[in-house]
Design a protein around this motif. Structure first.
Motif, short mmCIF file in Angstrom:
data_model
loop_
_atom_site.label_atom_id
_atom_site.label_comp_id
_atom_site.label_asym_id
_atom_site.label_seq_id
_atom_site.Cartn_x
_atom_site.Cartn_y
_atom_site.Cartn_z
N ARG A 79 0.83 -1.20 0.00
CA ARG A 79 0.00 0.00 0.00
C ARG A 79 0.87 1.26 0.00
O ARG A 79 0.59 2.22 -0.72
CB ARG A 79 -0.93 -0.01 1.21
CG ARG A 79 -2.07 -1.01 1.13
CD ARG A 79 -3.11 -0.75 2.19
NE ARG A 79 -2.55 -0.90 3.53
CZ ARG A 79 -2.53 -2.05 4.22
NH1 ARG A 79 -3.06 -3.15 3.68
NH2 ARG A 79 -2.02 -2.11 5.43
N HIS A 81 3.94 1.47 -1.13
CA HIS A 81 4.59 1.54 -2.44
C HIS A 81 3.66 2.11 -3.50
O HIS A 81 4.04 2.97 -4.29
CB HIS A 81 5.07 0.14 -2.84
CG HIS A 81 5.58 0.07 -4.25
ND1 HIS A 81 4.74 -0.19 -5.33
CD2 HIS A 81 6.82 0.22 -4.77
CE1 HIS A 81 5.46 -0.19 -6.44
NE2 HIS A 81 6.72 0.05 -6.14
N ASP A 82 2.41 1.63 -3.51
CA ASP A 82 1.45 2.11 -4.52
C ASP A 82 1.14 3.59 -4.34
O ASP A 82 0.99 4.33 -5.33
CB ASP A 82 0.16 1.29 -4.43
CG ASP A 82 0.37 -0.15 -4.87
OD1 ASP A 82 1.41 -0.44 -5.49
OD2 ASP A 82 -0.51 -0.99 -4.57
N LYS A 83 1.07 4.04 -3.09
CA LYS A 83 0.78 5.44 -2.82
C LYS A 83 1.93 6.34 -3.30
O LYS A 83 1.71 7.35 -3.98
CB LYS A 83 0.54 5.64 -1.32
CG LYS A 83 0.22 7.07 -0.94
CD LYS A 83 -0.01 7.20 0.55
CE LYS A 83 -0.30 8.66 0.93
NZ LYS A 83 -0.51 8.81 2.40
N TYR A 85 4.23 5.54 -5.46
CA TYR A 85 4.39 5.40 -6.91
C TYR A 85 3.38 6.27 -7.65
O TYR A 85 3.71 6.84 -8.71
CB TYR A 85 4.22 3.94 -7.31
CG TYR A 85 4.49 3.67 -8.77
CD1 TYR A 85 5.79 3.78 -9.27
CD2 TYR A 85 3.47 3.33 -9.64
CE1 TYR A 85 6.04 3.55 -10.62
CE2 TYR A 85 3.71 3.10 -10.98
CZ TYR A 85 5.00 3.21 -11.47
OH TYR A 85 5.25 2.98 -12.79
N ALA A 86 2.16 6.39 -7.11
CA ALA A 86 1.15 7.26 -7.74
C ALA A 86 1.61 8.72 -7.68
O ALA A 86 1.45 9.47 -8.66
CB ALA A 86 -0.19 7.08 -7.05
N GLU A 87 2.18 9.12 -6.55
CA GLU A 87 2.70 10.48 -6.43
C GLU A 87 3.86 10.71 -7.39
O GLU A 87 3.99 11.78 -8.00
CB GLU A 87 3.14 10.75 -4.99
CG GLU A 87 2.01 10.75 -3.98
CD GLU A 87 2.51 10.99 -2.57
OE1 GLU A 87 3.73 11.21 -2.41
OE2 GLU A 87 1.69 10.96 -1.64
N TYR A 88 4.70 9.68 -7.53
CA TYR A 88 5.84 9.79 -8.44
C TYR A 88 5.38 9.95 -9.89
O TYR A 88 5.92 10.77 -10.64
CB TYR A 88 6.71 8.56 -8.29
CG TYR A 88 7.78 8.43 -9.36
CD1 TYR A 88 8.92 9.22 -9.31
CD2 TYR A 88 7.64 7.53 -10.41
CE1 TYR A 88 9.89 9.11 -10.29
CE2 TYR A 88 8.60 7.42 -11.39
CZ TYR A 88 9.73 8.21 -11.33
OH TYR A 88 10.68 8.10 -12.29
N GLN A 89 4.39 9.17 -10.29
CA GLN A 89 3.88 9.27 -11.66
C GLN A 89 3.25 10.64 -11.92
O GLN A 89 3.40 11.21 -13.01
CB GLN A 89 2.86 8.17 -11.91
CG GLN A 89 3.45 6.79 -12.12
CD GLN A 89 2.41 5.77 -12.52
OE1 GLN A 89 1.31 5.74 -11.97
NE2 GLN A 89 2.75 4.92 -13.49
N LYS A 90 2.56 11.18 -10.92
CA LYS A 90 1.96 12.50 -11.08
C LYS A 90 3.03 13.57 -11.26
O LYS A 90 2.92 14.45 -12.13
CB LYS A 90 1.09 12.81 -9.85
CG LYS A 90 0.34 14.13 -9.94
CD LYS A 90 -0.53 14.34 -8.71
CE LYS A 90 -1.26 15.67 -8.79
NZ LYS A 90 -2.11 15.89 -7.59
N SER A 93 4.72 13.16 -14.72
CA SER A 93 3.89 13.65 -15.80
C SER A 93 3.98 15.17 -15.91
O SER A 93 4.07 15.73 -17.01
CB SER A 93 2.44 13.22 -15.58
OG SER A 93 1.59 13.75 -16.57
#
Length: 210
Positions: A79, A81-83, A85-90, A93
């Protein structure tokens, strides 16, 4: 026209350097420098680096935990890691969009400062003589070539001077590259010979291993 001669030569040198390094390499270096300065993207770039390190750390830690033996800890790490990683992708971008605009602006400025400036100088000084050739030194048709396209007959035009500068700079660049390769090969050869000399010599009567 001495200053104009120097300007054209320096411009040819800059254009050759840019073409040798490549636009992508220059853009990457300028982008790194841009993010080191107090710019609007510097904070986002630091966040991206921090988030990337955090993603790699959590992924490594998650892989070291067995999902069957310690599912609760593994699920907690997943959980987190996914959180992250989502911030990293944002963040990535947003930086990609900024990088696209940055590359477009840098490419435009690079063109205006190199080839654009060269075209402008050739257009503005097309009818002027950069320097004169002593009368009778070259045949008439050579004088016409040297003055091409609009400079006075018997002079050297800015277009021909630019071609000459680009040729000299190109040959000098190739010569320096060849000297660099020869120097590196010589260095490697000397290092190899030094290692061979440092090998222990078998004592007399000692059997050599096959």
């Amino acid at each position: 026209m001495a200053s104009l001669l120097l300007v054209v030569f320096v411009l040819s040198l800059v254009i050759h350097t840019v073409n040798t390094l490549g636009a992508t390499t220059i853009n990457d270096l300028l982008w790194l420098l841009y993010n080191k300065l107090p710019t609007p993207n510097s904070h986002a770039a630091r966040d991206q680096a921090r988030l990337r390190s955090e993603v790699l750390r959590l992924k490594k830690e998650m892989n070291s935990v067995s999902a069957q033996d310690d599912f609760a800890r593994w699920a907690k790490l997943r959980r987190a890691h996914d959180k992250v990683y989502a911030e990293y992708q944002k963040t990535e971008s947003s930086l990609k969009s900024s990088r696209t605009s940055f590359d477009r602006a840098v490419s435009t400025l690079r063109f205006l400062g190199t080839n654009g400036l060269r075209f402008a100088l050739q257009f503005w000084y097309a009818k002027q003589a950069l320097f004169w050739i002593p009368q009778g030194w070259v045949p008439r048709y050579v004088e016409w070539i040297l003055s091409f396209p609009k400079a006075p007959m018997g002079s050297v035009s800015i277009q021909i001077w630019g071609i000459a500068c680009a040729s000299v700079v190109g040959m000098a660049g190739e010569a320096l590259a060849a000297l660099w390769v020869l120097a590196m090969r010589s260095r490697v050869q000397r290092k190899k010979e030094g290692l061979e000399k440092e090998k222990p010599v078998p004592a007399e009567g000692e059997k050599k291993e096959l």
